[in-house]
Design a protein around this motif. Structure first.
Motif, PDB file in Angstrom:
ATOM      1  N   UNK A 184       0.835  -1.200   0.000  1.00  0.00           N
ATOM      2  CA  UNK A 184       0.000   0.000   0.000  1.00  0.00           C
ATOM      3  C   UNK A 184       0.875   1.257   0.000  1.00  0.00           C
ATOM      4  N   UNK A 185       1.957   1.217   0.750  1.00  0.00           N
ATOM      5  CA  UNK A 185       2.915   2.328   0.772  1.00  0.00           C
ATOM      6  C   UNK A 185       3.497   2.552  -0.621  1.00  0.00           C
ATOM      7  N   UNK A 186       3.921   1.475  -1.272  1.00  0.00           N
ATOM      8  CA  UNK A 186       4.453   1.595  -2.631  1.00  0.00           C
ATOM      9  C   UNK A 186       3.426   2.217  -3.572  1.00  0.00           C
ATOM     10  N   UNK A 187       2.190   1.732  -3.480  1.00  0.00           N
ATOM     11  CA  UNK A 187       1.133   2.193  -4.367  1.00  0.00           C
ATOM     12  C   UNK A 187       0.802   3.661  -4.135  1.00  0.00           C
ATOM     13  N   UNK A 188       0.626   4.048  -2.866  1.00  0.00           N
ATOM     14  CA  UNK A 188       0.213   5.409  -2.550  1.00  0.00           C
ATOM     15  C   UNK A 188       1.329   6.416  -2.811  1.00  0.00           C
ATOM     16  N   UNK A 189       2.570   5.999  -2.556  1.00  0.00           N
ATOM     17  CA  UNK A 189       3.704   6.909  -2.735  1.00  0.00           C
ATOM     18  C   UNK A 189       4.286   6.856  -4.142  1.00  0.00           C
ATOM     19  N   UNK A 190       3.822   5.898  -4.959  1.00  0.00           N
ATOM     20  CA  UNK A 190       4.351   5.770  -6.312  1.00  0.00           C
ATOM     21  C   UNK A 190       5.789   5.294  -6.323  1.00  0.00           C
ATOM     22  N   UNK A 236      10.023   4.980  12.195  1.00  0.00           N
ATOM     23  CA  UNK A 236       9.822   6.065  11.222  1.00  0.00           C
ATOM     24  C   UNK A 236       8.412   6.635  11.348  1.00  0.00           C
ATOM     25  N   UNK A 237       7.405   5.772  11.338  1.00  0.00           N
ATOM     26  CA  UNK A 237       6.014   6.237  11.443  1.00  0.00           C
ATOM     27  C   UNK A 237       5.100   5.062  11.702  1.00  0.00           C
ATOM     28  N   UNK A 238       3.955   5.344  12.331  1.00  0.00           N
ATOM     29  CA  UNK A 238       2.918   4.338  12.500  1.00  0.00           C
ATOM     30  C   UNK A 238       1.869   4.528  11.408  1.00  0.00           C
ATOM     31  N   UNK A 239       1.095   3.478  11.157  1.00  0.00           N
ATOM     32  CA  UNK A 239       0.191   3.482  10.003  1.00  0.00           C
ATOM     33  C   UNK A 239      -1.247   3.843  10.342  1.00  0.00           C
ATOM     34  N   UNK A 240      -1.538   4.089  11.615  1.00  0.00           N
ATOM     35  CA  UNK A 240      -2.905   4.431  12.018  1.00  0.00           C
ATOM     36  C   UNK A 240      -3.217   5.892  11.717  1.00  0.00           C
ATOM     37  N   UNK A 241      -4.500   6.249  11.821  1.00  0.00           N
ATOM     38  CA  UNK A 241      -4.916   7.628  11.545  1.00  0.00           C
ATOM     39  C   UNK A 241      -4.450   8.577  12.637  1.00  0.00           C
ATOM     40  N   UNK A 242      -4.381   8.071  13.881  1.00  0.00           N
ATOM     41  CA  UNK A 242      -3.888   8.869  14.997  1.00  0.00           C
ATOM     42  C   UNK A 242      -2.633   8.206  15.578  1.00  0.00           C
ATOM     43  N   UNK A 243      -1.856   8.989  16.271  1.00  0.00           N
ATOM     44  CA  UNK A 243      -0.669   8.439  16.918  1.00  0.00           C
ATOM     45  C   UNK A 243      -1.065   7.377  17.940  1.00  0.00           C
ATOM     46  N   UNK A 251       5.323   9.787  14.560  1.00  0.00           N
ATOM     47  CA  UNK A 251       4.245  10.403  13.786  1.00  0.00           C
ATOM     48  C   UNK A 251       3.470   9.351  13.008  1.00  0.00           C
ATOM     49  N   UNK A 252       2.282   9.708  12.564  1.00  0.00           N
ATOM     50  CA  UNK A 252       1.550   8.840  11.641  1.00  0.00           C
ATOM     51  C   UNK A 252       2.154   9.002  10.256  1.00  0.00           C
ATOM     52  N   UNK A 253       1.859   8.071   9.368  1.00  0.00           N
ATOM     53  CA  UNK A 253       2.338   8.183   7.991  1.00  0.00           C
ATOM     54  C   UNK A 253       1.803   9.457   7.345  1.00  0.00           C
ATOM     55  N   UNK A 254       0.555   9.807   7.680  1.00  0.00           N
ATOM     56  CA  UNK A 254      -0.044  11.028   7.122  1.00  0.00           C
ATOM     57  C   UNK A 254       0.692  12.263   7.625  1.00  0.00           C
ATOM     58  N   UNK A 255       0.987  12.302   8.913  1.00  0.00           N
ATOM     59  CA  UNK A 255       1.727  13.429   9.481  1.00  0.00           C
ATOM     60  C   UNK A 255       3.129  13.531   8.889  1.00  0.00           C
ATOM     61  N   UNK A 256       3.709  12.369   8.590  1.00  0.00           N
ATOM     62  CA  UNK A 256       5.096  12.328   8.120  1.00  0.00           C
ATOM     63  C   UNK A 256       5.239  12.662   6.637  1.00  0.00           C
ATOM     64  N   UNK A 257       4.114  12.817   5.938  1.00  0.00           N
ATOM     65  CA  UNK A 257       4.227  13.240   4.548  1.00  0.00           C
ATOM     66  C   UNK A 257       3.463  12.434   3.526  1.00  0.00           C
ATOM     67  N   UNK A 258       2.585  11.508   3.988  1.00  0.00           N
ATOM     68  CA  UNK A 258       1.806  10.707   3.046  1.00  0.00           C
ATOM     69  C   UNK A 258       0.328  10.792   3.417  1.00  0.00           C
ATOM     70  N   UNK A 259      -0.345  11.888   3.030  1.00  0.00           N
ATOM     71  CA  UNK A 259      -1.754  12.089   3.393  1.00  0.00           C
ATOM     72  C   UNK A 259      -2.645  10.939   2.920  1.00  0.00           C
ATOM     73  N   UNK A 260      -3.617  10.583   3.757  1.00  0.00           N
ATOM     74  CA  UNK A 260      -4.568   9.538   3.385  1.00  0.00           C
ATOM     75  C   UNK A 260      -4.133   8.133   3.729  1.00  0.00           C
ATOM     76  N   UNK A 261      -2.897   7.972   4.209  1.00  0.00           N
ATOM     77  CA  UNK A 261      -2.407   6.634   4.530  1.00  0.00           C
ATOM     78  C   UNK A 261      -2.976   6.201   5.878  1.00  0.00           C
ATOM     79  N   UNK A 262      -3.675   5.070   5.884  1.00  0.00           N
ATOM     80  CA  UNK A 262      -4.212   4.521   7.133  1.00  0.00           C
ATOM     81  C   UNK A 262      -4.373   3.016   7.015  1.00  0.00           C
ATOM     82  N   UNK A 263      -3.700   2.290   7.888  1.00  0.00           N
ATOM     83  CA  UNK A 263      -3.819   0.835   7.961  1.00  0.00           C
ATOM     84  C   UNK A 263      -3.755   0.436   9.429  1.00  0.00           C
ATOM     85  N   UNK A 264      -4.682  -0.398   9.853  1.00  0.00           N
ATOM     86  CA  UNK A 264      -4.600  -0.984  11.191  1.00  0.00           C
ATOM     87  C   UNK A 264      -4.861  -2.477  11.098  1.00  0.00           C
TER      88      UNK A 264
END
Length: 338
Positions: A184-190, A236-243, A251-264
Motif C-alpha cells: 500500500x505504501x508503494x502504491x500510494x507513494x508511487x 519512522x512512522x505508524x500506520x494508524x490515523x492517529x498516533x 508520527x503517523x504516515x499522514x503526518x510524516x508526509x503521506x496524506x490519506x495513509x491509514x492501515x490498522x
C-alpha cells in the motif's frame, strides 16, 4: 355426485388441518427459540481462536473472554484452531450450531483479505457470520536499523524514489497485513521496492538490524521493544490515523508526509449466521461492557492496542470498506498466498 363432493370436502379439510398443524409447529418453534434466547446462556460458551495460543491475537481473545463472562453469567472457553492463515478455525465456526454457544475471533485477514489471496478459504466472511464487534486494533509501523542514515519518512521516500527497486522491506509473511502495508505504501507513494517475506517478526527484525533488508514493516507490538531508546531499531512512522499511545513520539504516515495513509490490524468477534437476534444483542452488550473495564483497557494498551468501538451493523459496513480497499490492491499487484 354427493360422494365426489364429500371426497373433495374431506380432502380440503385434511389440507387445512395439515396447514394448521404446520402453523402450530412453526409457532411452537418460534416460541421455543424465543424462550431459549431469553434464558441463554445456560452453559459455557466456546470462543474459537483461529491462531496459535500465546500470540497477540490469542491474548486479546482471552482478555475479552474473561471480561465478558461476568455479564453473561457463564464462562467463555477459548479453543485454538490454527491453520491456513486463520481460515480453518473460522470455517469451523461457520459450521457450528447457530445457538450462541460458539463464537469465533476474526481478523483483518480472515474477514477482509484472505478471500482475495487464497483460491478457497472455506467460507464467505460477508454472509456466513454475524459481526459482533471489534476487540482491538493495532497500527503497523515502518522502522529502520538504528544505524540507518534515514531518520524520517521523507528520507525513506527520497532514497527509494531515486533508485526504484534497489531497496527492500521485510514483513512477517506473504499476504499478512504488514506485507499489504508495504504494498500500500508503494502504491500510494508511487514507489518500487523489493518485498522480502520472513516467517514471523522474530526473523524479520534481525534481518533489518543486520542490514540484510533496508526497511521493516511490522505490527507495532512486535517491534516496540527494539524501538525503545537505545534500541537497535529506529521507528519512522505508524500506520494508524492517529498516533499510538504506545509510541506517542512516532508520527503517523499522514503526518510524516503521506496524506490519506491509514492501515490498522484489527480483530473482532463473530457468531455463525442464523444466531438468534436476542442472543447476538446480548453478546454485543457483553462486549461493550467488557471494553469499558479499566483492567482490559490497560492490558490492551500494554500490547500497543486500542479497544474497539465498532459493533454489529457498523462492523459489517467497515468490513465492506476494507474489502474494497484490499481487493483492489491485491488484484492490481497480483499478490497470491497459494
Amino acid at each position: 355426485m354427493g360422494w365426489s363432493f364429500q371426497w373433495r370436502t374431506t380432502a380440503s379439510a385434511g389440507r387445512w388441518a395439515g396447514k394448521a398443524t404446520s402453523a402450530a409447529a412453526a409457532a411452537t418453534l418460534v416460541f421455543s427459540a424465543a424462550a431459549s434466547a431469553q434464558t441463554w446462556p445456560t452453559r459455557p460458551i466456546t470462543l474459537i481462536v483461529p491462531f496459535p495460543a500465546g500470540g497477540t491475537t490469542d491474548l486479546f481473545a482471552r482478555t475479552i473472554a474473561q471480561h465478558m463472562a461476568p455479564t453473561l453469567g457463564q464462562s467463555i472457553v477459548v479453543e485454538n484452531k490454527p491453520g491456513a492463515a486463520g481460515n480453518l478455525g473460522v470455517a469451523a465456526a461457520t459450521r457450528a450450531a447457530p445457538d450462541g454457544y460458539t463464537i469465533v475471533l476474526g481478523s483483518i485477514g480472515t474477514q477482509t483479505v484472505n478471500q482475495y489471496l487464497y483460491s478457497n478459504i472455506g467460507f464467505n466472511p460477508a454472509t456466513d457470520l454475524v459481526p459482533l464487534g471489534i476487540i482491538a486494533s493495532t497500527p503497523n509501523v515502518m522502522a529502520v536499523a538504528a544505524t540507518s542514515p534515514w531518520r524520517n519518512l521523507d528520507d525513506v521516500m527520497k532514497a527509494v524514489k531515486k533508485d526504484p527497486g534497489k531497496y527492500s522491506y521485510a514483513s512477517p509473511g506473504i499476504g499478512s497485513s504488514v506485507h499489504l502495508t508495504g504494498a500500500y505504501f508503494e502504491s500510494l507513494a508511487g514507489l518500487q521496492m523489493l518485498h522480502v517475506p520472513f516467517k514471523g517478526s522474530s526473523a524479520a527484525i534481525p534481518a533489518v538490524i543486520g542490514g540484510q533488508v533496508d526497511i521493516l514493516m511490522d505490527n507495532l507490538p512486535s517491534s516496540m521493544a527494539a524501538m525503545k531508546p537505545g534500541g537497535r531499531l529506529r521507528g519512522i512512522a505508524v500506520t494508524s490515523a492517529q498516533r499510538s499511545p504506545a509510541a506517542p513520539d512516532l508520527p503517523t504516515m499522514a503526518e510524516a508526509g503521506l496524506p490519506g495513509f491509514e492501515v490498522t490490524a484489527w480483530s473482532g468477534l463473530y457468531a455463525p449466521r442464523g444466531t438468534p437476534a436476542p442472543v447476538v444483542d446480548k453478546l454485543i452488550a457483553a462486549m461493550k461492557q467488557a471494553l469499558k473495564a479499566p483492567e482490559l483497557q490497560q492490558s490492551l494498551a500494554q500490547g500497543g492496542a486500542t479497544p474497539g468501538n465498532v459493533f454489529g451493523a457498523d462492523l459489517a459496513a467497515f468490513e465492506e470498506q476494507e474489502r474494497g480497499k484490499w481487493s483492489k490492491l491485491i488484484q492490481s499487484r497480483g499478490i497470491k498466498a497459494d
